[in-house]
Design a protein around this motif. Structure first.
Motif, PDB file in Angstrom:
ATOM      1  N   PHE A 108     -16.804  -0.489  -6.620  1.00  0.00           N
ATOM      2  CA  PHE A 108     -15.996   0.273  -5.668  1.00  0.00           C
ATOM      3  C   PHE A 108     -14.852  -0.586  -5.133  1.00  0.00           C
ATOM      4  O   PHE A 108     -13.684  -0.173  -5.127  1.00  0.00           O
ATOM      5  CB  PHE A 108     -16.912   0.708  -4.519  1.00  0.00           C
ATOM      6  CG  PHE A 108     -16.485   1.962  -3.822  1.00  0.00           C
ATOM      7  CD1 PHE A 108     -16.674   3.196  -4.411  1.00  0.00           C
ATOM      8  CD2 PHE A 108     -15.913   1.912  -2.557  1.00  0.00           C
ATOM      9  CE1 PHE A 108     -16.300   4.364  -3.760  1.00  0.00           C
ATOM     10  CE2 PHE A 108     -15.535   3.070  -1.906  1.00  0.00           C
ATOM     11  CZ  PHE A 108     -15.725   4.301  -2.507  1.00  0.00           C
ATOM     12  N   VAL A 109     -15.189  -1.790  -4.705  1.00  0.00           N
ATOM     13  CA  VAL A 109     -14.185  -2.700  -4.146  1.00  0.00           C
ATOM     14  C   VAL A 109     -13.174  -3.109  -5.212  1.00  0.00           C
ATOM     15  O   VAL A 109     -11.957  -3.108  -4.974  1.00  0.00           O
ATOM     16  CB  VAL A 109     -14.872  -3.936  -3.532  1.00  0.00           C
ATOM     17  CG1 VAL A 109     -13.857  -5.019  -3.181  1.00  0.00           C
ATOM     18  CG2 VAL A 109     -15.655  -3.540  -2.284  1.00  0.00           C
ATOM     19  N   LEU A 110     -13.660  -3.455  -6.398  1.00  0.00           N
ATOM     20  CA  LEU A 110     -12.766  -3.862  -7.482  1.00  0.00           C
ATOM     21  C   LEU A 110     -11.784  -2.750  -7.840  1.00  0.00           C
ATOM     22  O   LEU A 110     -10.580  -2.999  -8.017  1.00  0.00           O
ATOM     23  CB  LEU A 110     -13.597  -4.249  -8.704  1.00  0.00           C
ATOM     24  CG  LEU A 110     -12.831  -4.760  -9.927  1.00  0.00           C
ATOM     25  CD1 LEU A 110     -12.137  -6.074  -9.615  1.00  0.00           C
ATOM     26  CD2 LEU A 110     -13.770  -4.923 -11.118  1.00  0.00           C
ATOM     27  N   ASP A 111     -12.271  -1.522  -7.929  1.00  0.00           N
ATOM     28  CA  ASP A 111     -11.419  -0.384  -8.285  1.00  0.00           C
ATOM     29  C   ASP A 111     -10.279  -0.203  -7.286  1.00  0.00           C
ATOM     30  O   ASP A 111      -9.108  -0.068  -7.665  1.00  0.00           O
ATOM     31  CB  ASP A 111     -12.245   0.904  -8.340  1.00  0.00           C
ATOM     32  CG  ASP A 111     -13.233   0.919  -9.496  1.00  0.00           C
ATOM     33  OD1 ASP A 111     -13.174   0.011 -10.338  1.00  0.00           O
ATOM     34  OD2 ASP A 111     -14.077   1.832  -9.531  1.00  0.00           O
ATOM     35  N   PHE A 112     -10.627  -0.198  -6.008  1.00  0.00           N
ATOM     36  CA  PHE A 112      -9.618   0.131  -5.006  1.00  0.00           C
ATOM     37  C   PHE A 112      -8.709  -1.047  -4.664  1.00  0.00           C
ATOM     38  O   PHE A 112      -7.575  -0.828  -4.214  1.00  0.00           O
ATOM     39  CB  PHE A 112     -10.291   0.709  -3.762  1.00  0.00           C
ATOM     40  CG  PHE A 112     -10.738   2.137  -3.957  1.00  0.00           C
ATOM     41  CD1 PHE A 112      -9.814   3.170  -3.930  1.00  0.00           C
ATOM     42  CD2 PHE A 112     -12.063   2.446  -4.209  1.00  0.00           C
ATOM     43  CE1 PHE A 112     -10.201   4.488  -4.135  1.00  0.00           C
ATOM     44  CE2 PHE A 112     -12.463   3.755  -4.414  1.00  0.00           C
ATOM     45  CZ  PHE A 112     -11.532   4.783  -4.381  1.00  0.00           C
ATOM     46  N   ILE A 113      -9.158  -2.275  -4.901  1.00  0.00           N
ATOM     47  CA  ILE A 113      -8.231  -3.401  -4.749  1.00  0.00           C
ATOM     48  C   ILE A 113      -7.157  -3.327  -5.830  1.00  0.00           C
ATOM     49  O   ILE A 113      -5.976  -3.597  -5.575  1.00  0.00           O
ATOM     50  CB  ILE A 113      -8.977  -4.750  -4.805  1.00  0.00           C
ATOM     51  CG1 ILE A 113      -9.792  -4.954  -3.529  1.00  0.00           C
ATOM     52  CG2 ILE A 113      -7.989  -5.908  -4.964  1.00  0.00           C
ATOM     53  CD1 ILE A 113     -10.555  -6.262  -3.477  1.00  0.00           C
ATOM     54  N   LEU A 114      -7.559  -2.952  -7.034  1.00  0.00           N
ATOM     55  CA  LEU A 114      -6.563  -2.782  -8.097  1.00  0.00           C
ATOM     56  C   LEU A 114      -5.537  -1.720  -7.709  1.00  0.00           C
ATOM     57  O   LEU A 114      -4.324  -1.928  -7.855  1.00  0.00           O
ATOM     58  CB  LEU A 114      -7.252  -2.396  -9.406  1.00  0.00           C
ATOM     59  CG  LEU A 114      -6.297  -2.059 -10.554  1.00  0.00           C
ATOM     60  CD1 LEU A 114      -5.502  -3.282 -10.984  1.00  0.00           C
ATOM     61  CD2 LEU A 114      -7.054  -1.473 -11.738  1.00  0.00           C
ATOM     62  N   ILE A 115      -6.011  -0.581  -7.216  1.00  0.00           N
ATOM     63  CA  ILE A 115      -5.091   0.475  -6.780  1.00  0.00           C
ATOM     64  C   ILE A 115      -4.163  -0.053  -5.692  1.00  0.00           C
ATOM     65  O   ILE A 115      -2.950   0.200  -5.699  1.00  0.00           O
ATOM     66  CB  ILE A 115      -5.877   1.702  -6.281  1.00  0.00           C
ATOM     67  CG1 ILE A 115      -6.633   2.349  -7.447  1.00  0.00           C
ATOM     68  CG2 ILE A 115      -4.943   2.724  -5.631  1.00  0.00           C
ATOM     69  CD1 ILE A 115      -7.580   3.452  -7.027  1.00  0.00           C
ATOM     70  N   ASP A 116      -4.727  -0.804  -4.758  1.00  0.00           N
ATOM     71  CA  ASP A 116      -3.947  -1.396  -3.676  1.00  0.00           C
ATOM     72  C   ASP A 116      -2.775  -2.208  -4.225  1.00  0.00           C
ATOM     73  O   ASP A 116      -1.649  -2.117  -3.734  1.00  0.00           O
ATOM     74  CB  ASP A 116      -4.874  -2.276  -2.829  1.00  0.00           C
ATOM     75  CG  ASP A 116      -4.165  -2.978  -1.679  1.00  0.00           C
ATOM     76  OD1 ASP A 116      -2.958  -2.755  -1.471  1.00  0.00           O
ATOM     77  OD2 ASP A 116      -4.834  -3.763  -0.980  1.00  0.00           O
ATOM     78  N   ALA A 173      -6.408   3.403  -0.362  1.00  0.00           N
ATOM     79  CA  ALA A 173      -7.131   2.424  -1.177  1.00  0.00           C
ATOM     80  C   ALA A 173      -7.790   1.369  -0.302  1.00  0.00           C
ATOM     81  O   ALA A 173      -8.953   0.998  -0.518  1.00  0.00           O
ATOM     82  CB  ALA A 173      -6.178   1.769  -2.175  1.00  0.00           C
ATOM     83  N   ARG A 174      -7.074   0.887   0.694  1.00  0.00           N
ATOM     84  CA  ARG A 174      -7.628  -0.156   1.562  1.00  0.00           C
ATOM     85  C   ARG A 174      -8.773   0.380   2.417  1.00  0.00           C
ATOM     86  O   ARG A 174      -9.731  -0.349   2.690  1.00  0.00           O
ATOM     87  CB  ARG A 174      -6.512  -0.745   2.422  1.00  0.00           C
ATOM     88  CG  ARG A 174      -5.548  -1.575   1.595  1.00  0.00           C
ATOM     89  CD  ARG A 174      -4.338  -2.049   2.353  1.00  0.00           C
ATOM     90  NE  ARG A 174      -3.499  -2.879   1.479  1.00  0.00           N
ATOM     91  CZ  ARG A 174      -2.312  -3.360   1.815  1.00  0.00           C
ATOM     92  NH1 ARG A 174      -1.809  -3.098   3.016  1.00  0.00           N
ATOM     93  NH2 ARG A 174      -1.632  -4.105   0.961  1.00  0.00           N
ATOM     94  N   THR A 175      -8.670   1.627   2.802  1.00  0.00           N
ATOM     95  CA  THR A 175      -9.777   2.239   3.542  1.00  0.00           C
ATOM     96  C   THR A 175     -11.040   2.252   2.696  1.00  0.00           C
ATOM     97  O   THR A 175     -12.141   1.941   3.174  1.00  0.00           O
ATOM     98  CB  THR A 175      -9.409   3.676   3.963  1.00  0.00           C
ATOM     99  OG1 THR A 175      -8.237   3.641   4.787  1.00  0.00           O
ATOM    100  CG2 THR A 175     -10.548   4.323   4.734  1.00  0.00           C
ATOM    101  N   PHE A 176     -10.884   2.559   1.416  1.00  0.00           N
ATOM    102  CA  PHE A 176     -12.050   2.612   0.539  1.00  0.00           C
ATOM    103  C   PHE A 176     -12.537   1.224   0.136  1.00  0.00           C
ATOM    104  O   PHE A 176     -13.715   1.060  -0.191  1.00  0.00           O
ATOM    105  CB  PHE A 176     -11.756   3.490  -0.676  1.00  0.00           C
ATOM    106  CG  PHE A 176     -11.994   4.945  -0.399  1.00  0.00           C
ATOM    107  CD1 PHE A 176     -13.222   5.520  -0.652  1.00  0.00           C
ATOM    108  CD2 PHE A 176     -10.991   5.732   0.153  1.00  0.00           C
ATOM    109  CE1 PHE A 176     -13.457   6.856  -0.377  1.00  0.00           C
ATOM    110  CE2 PHE A 176     -11.217   7.069   0.437  1.00  0.00           C
ATOM    111  CZ  PHE A 176     -12.454   7.635   0.178  1.00  0.00           C
ATOM    112  N   VAL A 177     -11.660   0.237   0.146  1.00  0.00           N
ATOM    113  CA  VAL A 177     -12.137  -1.139  -0.021  1.00  0.00           C
ATOM    114  C   VAL A 177     -13.074  -1.494   1.134  1.00  0.00           C
ATOM    115  O   VAL A 177     -14.154  -2.074   0.935  1.00  0.00           O
ATOM    116  CB  VAL A 177     -10.965  -2.137  -0.083  1.00  0.00           C
ATOM    117  CG1 VAL A 177     -11.484  -3.580  -0.033  1.00  0.00           C
ATOM    118  CG2 VAL A 177     -10.146  -1.936  -1.352  1.00  0.00           C
ATOM    119  N   PHE A 178     -12.676  -1.127   2.338  1.00  0.00           N
ATOM    120  CA  PHE A 178     -13.513  -1.393   3.512  1.00  0.00           C
ATOM    121  C   PHE A 178     -14.851  -0.658   3.409  1.00  0.00           C
ATOM    122  O   PHE A 178     -15.912  -1.221   3.712  1.00  0.00           O
ATOM    123  CB  PHE A 178     -12.771  -0.975   4.781  1.00  0.00           C
ATOM    124  CG  PHE A 178     -13.546  -1.218   6.047  1.00  0.00           C
ATOM    125  CD1 PHE A 178     -13.931  -2.495   6.415  1.00  0.00           C
ATOM    126  CD2 PHE A 178     -13.899  -0.158   6.865  1.00  0.00           C
ATOM    127  CE1 PHE A 178     -14.656  -2.722   7.576  1.00  0.00           C
ATOM    128  CE2 PHE A 178     -14.619  -0.372   8.026  1.00  0.00           C
ATOM    129  CZ  PHE A 178     -14.999  -1.656   8.382  1.00  0.00           C
TER     130      PHE A 178
END
Length: 269
Positions: free
Chosen positions: A193-201, A213-218
Motif C-alpha cells: 500500500f505504502v509503496l504504491d502510493f509513494i510512487l503515485i506521489d 496519494a499522501r493520505t493513503f501513504v499515511f
C-alpha cells in the motif's frame, strides 16, 4: 498561499513521524527475536526508516512551497528523491531472505536493485526535473525523463510489488487460518500500500491527486501499526478465526521453497 499546502505539509509530517515511530518500536523489540529472523526484521525496519526519511524533507519542501521558496522546494525534493530511489531495496531483501534463507543470495539481489536506484538517481541528476509548480493543494515536481520513470516502474516498483503479491497468494492458497493470514499478510499489504502510493506521489502532476496519494501513504503506515502491534481486541479475535484447521508454518512449506520462518517470527511478536 493556499491553506491546502499546509494540510499537505501536515500529512507529510504525520507520515514521517508515524513511520519513524514504527521503526523505533520495532528496534526496541528486536532483542526479543530469534537470530535467524533478525535479517528480515532489520529489512522491515530499514523500509520504514526510508519512508520517514522521504517525508521529512517532503514536509520541509511543502512548507517551503507555502512560503513561495522555490529553491528550497527543489532542494528538498532532491533529498527526498535520494531515499525514494532505494525504497524497494529493503523490500527485496526481506522477501528474498524469507524465500531463500540465504544471506549471500539476498545481498546479491539487493545490490542489483540498489544499482538500479543509483541509475535512477544519475538520470535524475543529468536530465533534471519539471517544476516546481505550486498549486492550491501541493507543489508538483517530477523527473524530466520518461526513461527514468519507466525504469522505476518496471524494476523498482513492479518487481517488488509482484513479489509481495506472490507471497500473499502463497499464504491464501495454503488454506490457512484467517487469523494467521491477518498476522502474516497484513504487514505485506501495508508495505505494498505504502509503496504504491509513494510512487503515485512522486510521478503525479495533479495537486489533489498528490494529496490523495499522501493520505493513503499515511493510511498504509497505520495499517502497518495494526499489523505489527494489533489492539488487544483484534489480537483476541484473530486467534479465534478458523479455516480448515490449518496453520501456517513456513518451515513446513517445502513445496513453496520458503526456507526460513522469519516472517512468522517477526509477525508473532
Amino acid at each position: 498561499m493556499a491553506p491546502g499546502l499546509l494540510l499537505n505539509t501536515a500529512i507529510c509530517f504525520a507520515i514521517a513521524v508515524s513511520s519513524l515511530t514504527l521503526a523505533w518500536l520495532l528496534v526496541k523489540k528486536s532483542p526479543e527475536y530469534d537470530e535467524k529472523a533478525k535479517p528480515a526484521l532489520w529489512a522491515l525496519i530499514s523500509f520504514w526508516i526510508i519512508v520517514g526519511l522521504i517525508y521529512i524533507p517532503t514536509t520541509i519542501r511543502m512548507f517551503a512551497a507555502y512560503q513561495a521558496n522555490a529553491a528550497m522546494d527543489l532542494l528538498f525534493y532532491q533529498i527526498a528523491s535520494f531515499f525514494f530511489a532505494f525504497l524497494s531495496v529493503p523490500i527485496i531483501y526481506f522477501i528474498v531472505f524469507i524465500l531463500s534463507g540465504n544471506k549471500r543470495i539476498t545481498r546479491i539481489v539487493s545490490i542489483m536493485f540498489a544499482v538500479m536506484g543509483i541509475i535512477y538517481l544519475s538520470i535524475l541528476h543529468s536530465c533534471g526535473v519539471v517544476g516546481p509548480a505550486v498549486l492550491d493543494w501541493g507543489s508538483l515536481i517530477t523527473v524530466n525523463s520518461d526513461f527514468a520513470i519507466h525504469l522505476y516502474l518496471t524494476v523498482l516498483f513492479i518487481i517488488p510489488t509482484a513479489m509481495i503479491l506472490g507471497l500473499f497468494l502463497l499464504m491464501v492458497l495454503q488454506r490457512i487460518a484467517l487469523g494467521i493470514i491477518y498476522k502474516k499478510a497484513l504487514p505485506l499489504v501495508a508495505i505494498s500500500f505504502v509503496l504504491d502510493f509513494i510512487l503515485i506521489d512522486f510521478i503525479v502532476m495533479i495537486d489533489p491527486m498528490q494529496l490523495f496519494a499522501r493520505t493513503f501513504v499515511f493510511i498504509g503506515v497505520i495499517l502497518a501499526f495494526l499489523a505489527y502491534f494489533p489492539p488487544e481486541f483484534l489480537n483476541d479475535k484473530s486467534e479465534n478465526f478458523e479455516y480448515d484447521d490449518t496453520d501456517l508454518d513456513f518451515d513446513d512449506l517445502e513445496d513453496l521453497d520458503i526456507k526460513d520462518s522469519s516472517l512468522e517470527e517477526i509477525n508473532d511478536r
